[in-house]
Enzyme design. Structure first.
Site, PDB file in Angstrom:
ATOM      1  N   GLU A   1      15.489   9.059 -25.976  1.00  0.00           N
ATOM      2  CA  GLU A   1      16.317  10.059 -26.658  1.00  0.00           C
ATOM      3  C   GLU A   1      17.492   9.395 -27.378  1.00  0.00           C
ATOM      4  O   GLU A   1      17.865   9.810 -28.474  1.00  0.00           O
ATOM      5  CB  GLU A   1      16.822  11.083 -25.624  1.00  0.00           C
ATOM      6  CG  GLU A   1      17.222  12.399 -26.236  1.00  0.00           C
ATOM      7  CD  GLU A   1      17.360  13.519 -25.200  1.00  0.00           C
ATOM      8  OE1 GLU A   1      16.836  13.376 -24.078  1.00  0.00           O
ATOM      9  OE2 GLU A   1      17.997  14.524 -25.537  1.00  0.00           O
TER      10      GLU A   1
ATOM     11  N   GLU B   1      16.196   7.778 -30.417  1.00  0.00           N
ATOM     12  CA  GLU B   1      15.974   8.825 -31.422  1.00  0.00           C
ATOM     13  C   GLU B   1      17.293   9.256 -32.060  1.00  0.00           C
ATOM     14  O   GLU B   1      17.379   9.431 -33.281  1.00  0.00           O
ATOM     15  CB  GLU B   1      15.306  10.012 -30.703  1.00  0.00           C
ATOM     16  CG  GLU B   1      14.762  11.073 -31.606  1.00  0.00           C
ATOM     17  CD  GLU B   1      14.283  12.291 -30.810  1.00  0.00           C
ATOM     18  OE1 GLU B   1      14.278  12.236 -29.563  1.00  0.00           O
ATOM     19  OE2 GLU B   1      13.932  13.292 -31.447  1.00  0.00           O
TER      20      GLU B   1
ATOM     21  N   CYS C   1      15.349  18.407 -22.297  1.00  0.00           N
ATOM     22  CA  CYS C   1      14.811  18.221 -20.945  1.00  0.00           C
ATOM     23  C   CYS C   1      14.769  19.506 -20.148  1.00  0.00           C
ATOM     24  O   CYS C   1      14.130  19.569 -19.102  1.00  0.00           O
ATOM     25  CB  CYS C   1      15.564  17.143 -20.183  1.00  0.00           C
ATOM     26  SG  CYS C   1      17.206  16.879 -20.723  1.00  0.00           S
TER      27      CYS C   1
ATOM     28  N   SER D   1      15.323  17.237 -29.600  1.00  0.00           N
ATOM     29  CA  SER D   1      14.784  15.897 -29.383  1.00  0.00           C
ATOM     30  C   SER D   1      13.296  16.018 -29.083  1.00  0.00           C
ATOM     31  O   SER D   1      12.868  16.914 -28.362  1.00  0.00           O
ATOM     32  CB  SER D   1      15.494  15.257 -28.188  1.00  0.00           C
ATOM     33  OG  SER D   1      14.754  14.148 -27.735  1.00  0.00           O
TER      34      SER D   1
ATOM     35  N   LYS E   1       9.990  24.449 -14.582  1.00  0.00           N
ATOM     36  CA  LYS E   1       9.073  23.307 -14.601  1.00  0.00           C
ATOM     37  C   LYS E   1       7.645  23.737 -14.299  1.00  0.00           C
ATOM     38  O   LYS E   1       6.696  23.075 -14.672  1.00  0.00           O
ATOM     39  CB  LYS E   1       9.532  22.262 -13.576  1.00  0.00           C
ATOM     40  CG  LYS E   1      10.873  21.627 -13.906  1.00  0.00           C
ATOM     41  CD  LYS E   1      10.755  20.626 -15.046  1.00  0.00           C
ATOM     42  CE  LYS E   1      12.115  20.201 -15.560  1.00  0.00           C
ATOM     43  NZ  LYS E   1      12.034  19.437 -16.820  1.00  0.00           N
TER      44      LYS E   1
ATOM     45  N   GLU F   1       6.418  24.574 -17.554  1.00  0.00           N
ATOM     46  CA  GLU F   1       6.324  23.405 -18.431  1.00  0.00           C
ATOM     47  C   GLU F   1       4.997  22.661 -18.247  1.00  0.00           C
ATOM     48  O   GLU F   1       4.404  22.188 -19.224  1.00  0.00           O
ATOM     49  CB  GLU F   1       7.504  22.463 -18.138  1.00  0.00           C
ATOM     50  CG  GLU F   1       7.736  21.420 -19.203  1.00  0.00           C
ATOM     51  CD  GLU F   1       8.918  20.531 -18.860  1.00  0.00           C
ATOM     52  OE1 GLU F   1       9.801  20.379 -19.705  1.00  0.00           O
ATOM     53  OE2 GLU F   1       8.971  19.974 -17.744  1.00  0.00           O
TER      54      GLU F   1
ATOM     55  N   GLU G   1       1.028  21.295 -25.197  1.00  0.00           N
ATOM     56  CA  GLU G   1       1.592  20.153 -25.925  1.00  0.00           C
ATOM     57  C   GLU G   1       1.802  18.952 -25.003  1.00  0.00           C
ATOM     58  O   GLU G   1       1.971  17.830 -25.470  1.00  0.00           O
ATOM     59  CB  GLU G   1       2.961  20.517 -26.528  1.00  0.00           C
ATOM     60  CG  GLU G   1       2.959  21.684 -27.510  1.00  0.00           C
ATOM     61  CD  GLU G   1       3.092  23.025 -26.805  1.00  0.00           C
ATOM     62  OE1 GLU G   1       3.363  23.050 -25.593  1.00  0.00           O
ATOM     63  OE2 GLU G   1       2.893  24.055 -27.476  1.00  0.00           O
TER      64      GLU G   1
ATOM     65  N   CYS H   1      21.255  21.452 -13.478  1.00  0.00           N
ATOM     66  CA  CYS H   1      20.155  21.505 -12.502  1.00  0.00           C
ATOM     67  C   CYS H   1      20.641  21.629 -11.059  1.00  0.00           C
ATOM     68  O   CYS H   1      19.887  22.104 -10.206  1.00  0.00           O
ATOM     69  CB  CYS H   1      19.290  20.268 -12.629  1.00  0.00           C
ATOM     70  SG  CYS H   1      18.765  19.934 -14.309  1.00  0.00           S
TER      71      CYS H   1
END
Lengths: 522, 264
Positions: free
Chosen positions: A203, A206, A226, A246, A285, A288, A293, A440
């Site tokens: 990241e 990037e 994230c 990102s 999650k 996710e 993807e 988190c």
């Protein structure tokens, strides 16, 4: 008295007289019950209760009423109607803190709008809303001798799991957690902090590309990616800002992709045999892992049915597995992570806190831009720490100029900043967003705390993480030896071709699933 | 005074709060295998109201709609008219309510209802009929029915039926094609106290649309209304005839005996 002649001591009842009396009473009773005279009026319903807020006469407005809709097929959260008392707390957090429920026009299109953050499951007072349980799936894999069950643990679980076992808020239980997982039968225990370091390397690389004008279609400000709740929120409500996200995957998904490629290859293990589990402070999650993807291992091995991650356990679920196994958690020896994907820096650890990703990224981005170690302020980046909803900071980078960053937690706060970004009024280069208030550490999958839920608990868990980071020698992601080893032996270079294939992703606009509500004048 | 609820289906998000409110207030069981919400919502004795999740097409695009159903509380209910025990009655506020103490268990109401609303407690040894009471006790205290009060989006409006009809017409007129031009319940089965607005045809939503626009009871009313006069009239007629013939016979026999005595 006994000799009173008037008193009849022996009343003669003839058989005929008795039968007449009985038959008469029967006829009278039958007649009156048939005519409805003896019937006790009964009704059905109206026998239960409702919360006080609903017991108002007339059409007085009820401030907190009803609840959020939950898709029966929601992969992250589930509700048991029998436990719901219609208190309205799920709706409060979803509408007022996360600005999801109630922020789209009705009628609905073809979706139950949900970002899977799971805050409703924390707010629900009766545990009617819970995570969608994955324990049975993990149990089945653990019992299968043909499976190698590998687990990774998120940064934030190690400062919260102890609370489930009577330990003080913010107790550091990294070692006990590892031992518990091994005792439960997990074959390898890896650290999501490792892949958090990897996320930072990718990241930050990037970000550097975007700052130096090599970002291509990807503009500034760069938005972190994230948090799965935040990503889905952007896809729903800010689809025009998807290019700003990102492309780096979340640490969980990077680890998942590596376990079934790099680790499988290095250890000469058939990826089909690997069952990959994560322990997360997060319900999102669970959503996710099913995003198409993210099926990198499937593409890498050309086996379409492979999934990078097979199951996600929340901190609460792990706690219940440990309790079920009757392990004396606080007394367990301190284990350590398995090598290859287990080493981590302090930068990876602080991902668990709001502001942590930003601080970690700045430490590495500074190095990538200047070739020098970041200044001391990047190692205690006070302006991005703490529980203020929107935090701003600037860091001057020699040869580049000032780097403007923002850190946001809670999606209501995100809207304020994103509206500015959308209007072109933001000066930020990099914005970190976490859905859950506090990041988190107080994610939707974390234990109910023994302190009153709120900022006190968040501060204590956050402090535990920063304290460990401060005490660590290795505090920059790019210095992590196992990360260096990974690039040297497998990936090549950060943001290189293979890195892109395994560690980066794209996003889908979900704008057609809803009609956002226009901001109301207040 | 006839209370009514206007339900705007375009405002329903399928949260099912109404079904939970109904069960809490009326102490109905949450039974496994009989969900009150979802694609397979079950209408039974413990689900007085259900929210069925329907995936339909609108203007060529898939849309999800959530259809809350319960007793429609007809203006002239078939169940009330068929019940010879008067176990189904219309309350002062206009709710069609059930009196278990009067019910004989014949289940005519279940056959009579064009919407198949009344359900039977088949699992009990002394069963009752079971259906939505429009929270009769709650509305008698001036409150709204439990489901109406619990709705987070305000999809339901409780009030006088005439007011609700006017409100529904106003919404259709001012909606710029948002709604279909049909107020379900305005005319169905002679009119119901629950009124529905929708943006999708009601037949696509699984609602009963093949009902006549007159009260079900009116079909048999034309001749059944003569039952009592006919029986009473018959009884009177035959009593009179009996008296007439008896008297005639008496007179005849007395005249005959007089003749006999004259001959002697």
């Amino acid at each position: 008295m006994e000799d009173d002649p008037k008193k009849k001591t022996d009343v003669p009842v003839s058989r005929r007289g008795f039968l007449k009396l009985a038959a008469g009473a029967g006829i009278a009773g039958g007649a009156s019950s048939l005519s409805g005279c003896l019937v006790n009026e009964q009704k059905v319903g109206d026998s239960g209760w409702l919360p006080q807020q609903y017991r108002v006469p007339g059409n007085w407005p009820v401030q907190v009423r009803g609840r959020i809709p939950i898709d029966p097929a929601n992969p992250a959260i589930t509700r048991d109607d029998a436990k719901c008392v219609l208190c309205g707390q799920c709706q409060e957090v979803c509408e007022k803190i996360q600005t999801v429920h109630g922020h789209y026009e009705l009628p609905v299109k073809d979706d139950f709008i949900c970002i899977h953050c799971g805050q409703c499951s924390l707010w629900c007072p009766t545990a009617a809303i819970t995570e969608t349980f994955s324990i049975a799936k993990v149990d089945a894999a653990l019992a299968d001798p043909g499976k190698i069950v590998i687990v990774q643990t998120a940064p934030a679980t190690r400062v919260a799991l102890g609370e489930e076992f009577g330990m003080p808020v913010g107790s550091w239980v990294q070692g006990q957690q590892i031992s518990a997982l091994r005792k439960l039968g997990f074959a390898r225990v890896f650290d999501t902090n490792f892949s958090a370091d990897l996320t930072i390397v990718e990241e930050a690389t990037e970000l550097v590309a975007r700052i130096t004008g090599k970002g291509g279609k990807h503009p500034l400000p760069q938005l972190t990616s994230c948090c799965p709740g935040w990503v889905k929120f952007v896809e729903y409500f800010y689809p025009d800002l998807i290019p700003n996200l990102s492309t780096a995957k979340s640490p969980q998904q990077m680890m998942g992709a590596l376990i079934k490629t790099y680790y499988a290859k290095t250890g000469n293990i058939d990826p089909e045999k690997i069952f990959s589990v994560s322990v997360m402070p997060c319900t999102g999650k669970k959503f996710e892992i099913d995003r198409p993807e993210y099926h990198a291992a499937a593409r890498y091995w050309n086996r379409p049915h492979l999934r990078d991650m097979d199951a996600v356990l929340t901190t609460r679920e792990l706690a219940s597995m440990i309790k079920r196994a009757n392990l004396n958690f606080p007394e367990l020896p301190e284990g350590s992570y398995d090598p290859l994907l287990g080493a981590s820096s302090g930068a990876g650890l602080i991902f668990g806190n709001s502001g942590g990703v930003m601080e970690a990224a700045v430490r590495s981005a500074y190095f990538y831009l200047t070739g020098n170690k970041a200044p001391p302020e990047a190692f205690e980046f006070k302006k991005v720490r703490g529980l203020e909803g929107v935090k701003e900071a600037s860091l001057s980078i020699p040869g580049v100029g000032p780097l403007h960053v923002a850190v946001i937690h809670g999606l209501k706060n995100a809207r304020v900043v994103m509206d500015k970004v959308r209007a072109g009024n933001s000066r930020y280069h990099f914005i970190e967003v976490m859905s859950c208030p506090g990041g988190c550490v107080s994610g939707g999958g974390q234990p109910r705390s023994s302190t009153p839920p709120g900022d006190e608990m968040r501060r204590m868990r956050t402090a535990a993480i920063y304290q460990r980071d401060a005490g660590q020698n290795l505090r920059e992601s790019y210095k992590n030896p196992e990360i260096k080893q990974l690039y040297a032996n497998f990936l090549g270079e950060p943001c290189g071709e293979l890195a892109h294939k395994l560690l980066h992703t794209d996003y889908v606009s979900r704008a057609d699933r809803l009609q956002p509500k226009k901001p109301q004048k207040t | 005074m006839t209370k009514s609820v206007l339900l705007d289906l375009t405002q329903c998000i399928g949260c099912g709060a109404c079904t939970v409110a109904c069960k809490l207030w009326n102490q109905l069981e949450f039974a496994d295998g009989a969900p009150a919400t979802g694609e397979k919502a079950v209408k039974d004795h413990s689900n007085w109201t259900t929210v069925t999740f329907r995936k339909v097409q609108k203007d060529g695009a898939p849309v999800w709609r959530f259809v809350k159903e319960q007793c429609l509380h007809c203006l002239e209910p078939a169940c009330v008219s068929v019940c010879f025990a008067k176990a189904l009655q219309i309350s002062k506020e206009g709710a069609v309510v059930y009196r278990p103490d009067l019910c004989v268990g014949c289940r005519y109401c279940m056959l009579g209802c064009p919407f198949s609303v009344p359900k039977y407690e088949w699992q009990r040894s002394l069963p009752n009929v079971s259906k939505c009471q429009m929270c009769a006790g709650k509305i008698a205290q001036g409150e709204v029915p439990a489901c109406v009060g619990a709705c987070p989006t305000g999809a339901m409006t409780f009030g006088e039926r005439d007011d609700n009809l006017a409100l529904a017409r106003q919404r259709i007129e001012q909606g710029n094609g948002r709604y279909i031009n049909h107020i379900y319940g305005e005319k169905e089965a002679g009119g119901t106290r629950w009124l529905y607005l929708s943006d999708v045809d009601f037949s696509k939503l699984g609602m009963v649309t093949n009902v006549p626009e007159v009260p079900i009871a009116s079909f048999t009313d034309d001749y059944l209304r003569w039952t009592v006069p006919l029986l009473a009239g018959g009884a009177l007629l035959f009593t009179a005839l009996r008296h007439y013939t008896k008297r005639r016979n008496d007179i005849e026999s007395s005249q005959a005996s007089q003749k006999e005595s004259k001959k002697k």
